[in-house]
Design an enzyme around this catalytic site. Sequence first.
Site, mmCIF file in Angstrom:
data_model
loop_
_atom_site.group_PDB
_atom_site.id
_atom_site.type_symbol
_atom_site.label_atom_id
_atom_site.label_comp_id
_atom_site.label_asym_id
_atom_site.label_seq_id
_atom_site.Cartn_x
_atom_site.Cartn_y
_atom_site.Cartn_z
ATOM 1 N N ASP A 57 0.462 -0.928 -0.148
ATOM 2 C CA ASP A 57 0.068 -0.192 0.026
ATOM 3 C C ASP A 57 0.931 1.334 0.401
ATOM 4 O O ASP A 57 1.210 1.048 1.063
ATOM 5 C CB ASP A 57 -0.697 -0.034 1.886
ATOM 6 C CG ASP A 57 -1.685 1.088 1.392
ATOM 7 O OD1 ASP A 57 -1.525 2.536 0.510
ATOM 8 O OD2 ASP A 57 -3.095 1.133 1.490
ATOM 9 N N HIS A 58 1.158 1.527 -0.765
ATOM 10 C CA HIS A 58 2.700 2.685 -1.096
ATOM 11 C C HIS A 58 1.948 4.185 0.058
ATOM 12 O O HIS A 58 2.931 4.888 0.591
ATOM 13 C CB HIS A 58 2.401 3.260 -2.620
ATOM 14 C CG HIS A 58 0.985 4.541 -3.397
ATOM 15 N ND1 HIS A 58 0.084 4.013 -3.424
ATOM 16 C CD2 HIS A 58 1.523 5.410 -3.349
ATOM 17 C CE1 HIS A 58 -0.599 5.126 -3.896
ATOM 18 N NE2 HIS A 58 0.849 5.806 -3.981
ATOM 19 N N HIS A 76 -5.940 2.868 1.119
ATOM 20 C CA HIS A 76 -5.007 3.676 1.462
ATOM 21 C C HIS A 76 -6.214 5.137 2.699
ATOM 22 O O HIS A 76 -4.982 5.789 3.889
ATOM 23 C CB HIS A 76 -5.060 4.844 0.665
ATOM 24 C CG HIS A 76 -4.128 4.813 -0.273
ATOM 25 N ND1 HIS A 76 -2.936 3.677 -0.403
ATOM 26 C CD2 HIS A 76 -3.963 4.723 -2.275
ATOM 27 C CE1 HIS A 76 -3.006 3.340 -1.752
ATOM 28 N NE2 HIS A 76 -3.669 3.458 -2.728
HETATM 29 C C1 BG6 Z 1 -3.411 4.119 -5.963
HETATM 30 C C2 BG6 Z 1 -4.702 4.242 -6.936
HETATM 31 O O1 BG6 Z 1 -3.427 3.252 -5.856
HETATM 32 O O2 BG6 Z 1 -3.382 6.107 -5.600
HETATM 33 C C3 BG6 Z 1 -4.812 5.583 -8.148
HETATM 34 O O3 BG6 Z 1 -5.570 3.711 -7.889
HETATM 35 C C4 BG6 Z 1 -4.582 6.617 -7.293
HETATM 36 O O4 BG6 Z 1 -5.864 5.775 -8.149
HETATM 37 C C5 BG6 Z 1 -3.027 7.173 -6.530
HETATM 38 O O5 BG6 Z 1 -4.638 7.753 -8.386
HETATM 39 C C6 BG6 Z 1 -2.906 8.507 -5.540
HETATM 40 O O6 BG6 Z 1 -1.446 8.019 -4.621
HETATM 41 P P1 BG6 Z 1 -1.048 9.408 -5.001
HETATM 42 O O7 BG6 Z 1 0.640 8.790 -4.170
HETATM 43 O O8 BG6 Z 1 -0.368 10.212 -6.406
HETATM 44 O O9 BG6 Z 1 -1.699 10.034 -3.664
#
Ligand code: BG6
Length: 518
Positions: free
Chosen positions: A185-186, A248
């Site tokens: 989960d980045h 997230h």
């Molecule tokens: C991803 C989603 O996990 O996170 C995307 O699949 C989303 O739809 C993205 O745009 C948002 O990541 P960040 O790091 O740009 O907030």
Amino acid sequence: METKKRPDATIFVIFGAAGDLTWRKLIPALYNLYLDHWMPDRFLVLGMDRSDMGDSKFRDRLREGVDRFSRRGKTGSEKWKAFAKNLVYFKADMTKDGTYNDLAKKLSAQDKDWDTRTNRIFYLAVPPSMIETITGHLAKAKLNRDRERSRVVIEKPFGRDLESARKLNQNLTSKFKESQLFRIDHYLGKETVQNILAFRFGNSMFEPVWNRQNIDHVQITVAEQVGVGHRGGYYEQAGALRDMIQNHLLQILCLIAMEAPVSFDGNEVRNKKVDVLHAIRPIFPEQVHHMAARGQYGGGWIEGEQVAAYRSEADVDESSETETFAAVKFYVDNWRWQGVPFYLRTGKRLPVKTSEVAIQFRPVPHQTFPAAALLDWRPNRLILAIQPEEGILLRFGVKHPGLSFHLSPVMMQFYYREAFKTKPPEAYETLLLDVMEGDATLFMRADQSEAAWSVIAPILDVWENVKSTDFPNYPAGNWGPEEADILIAQDGNTWIVPTLLQCREDTSVCRVTTEPES
Ligand code: BG6
């Protein structure tokens, strides 16, 4: 979670090496780790995919990705050359046994050559439908055997509901030990998200007020300006609830609500987070419309540019029912949080890209000052700014200078870029280093992922079975549908204008330099 050390010799096997993720995120992250001297002395990136290309074309393409997406900007020639000699391309059909037998041979040959047992990281940068195929083949070729050093990294989406996530977990854990599985989960790798733990458990002054006695409610906003872009095909099957809330936003909620872990051991931290998910009050189907709101963007304007409606995006059904906005209210039924609403909202094509957590404190118990002194008075508020501004802001009241007595709210501010004069690493840098070190603290354990699916399951069910009649119900460039305002207004609250916007409007309040999202 340990203090970092440089990892042992490592081979990254990237399945889907010709794809977008490798290009935009994985290689830029590995290259930055290399520049910062975090990569092991001996490492190899073995890119696997079906496209026909040799090492040199592979390297050129990856360099272009690094030039475009690395936080450091363009690559330097010498450094890139030294890094790129560790990038190797392996054209392969990922569905064939032979591929994995060849892979096993290559990996053993490399171990012999380096005279060591390397970390073997199998990174699945592939569509979810390939996960079981690839891991099945890895197991068949006995590449799962080294329980200590063979690891599999899996990108989201991890399942599409509780049942599919359970099945996938059963499948994976029949071939690999849980400690070998790294579900990404980045958001958990973002510096400011990790900082929630540091802020809460590295300071003594916030803990005594971190509870229902002092906190009125919590708002978690993850807003995006972009639409679905070229990901319409994926997004049609997902929607905002699956794409963002299940992972997230619920993970951020866990970090805000969890009890203090006894130690920073990966399992202990994850146990405390999973306790929060288990404590979230179940939402019954008949309550869904009080507790959740969904939206889909129509055409509109963003930063002066006209943008298309979701239903007109590529690979999107023209009568699509998929939500591009979701807002949900949760309660965490435990001693600390009983009765405190947690409002979560996320959406695409909102006015600004910003993610922040707002902790709204209760008003003072008794107003000492006359009404005239309180015209501008506001309760205390703590903002944890996750992105693009990275910092912490605390609002409190002071006496406005002058002969009459009245209170004005002011902001006390901490910004990473000002305090540390440096740009924090990208989430993927942190996460890839953790995988090389075998530290799974920032990754989703099977039970966490399943618990998160259980939390949103009733909403998913109702939204799938009861059609929304009013889509599109917010124009691009607006803060979601009216239903989201009603959701929070039922409790006498309103959505907090993200600090970034407040600051843009009144730069005397805070110091922001953020550019609009490209
Ligand atoms: C991803 C989603 O996990 O996170 C995307 O699949 C989303 O739809 C993205 O745009 C948002 O990541 P960040 O790091 O740009 O907030």
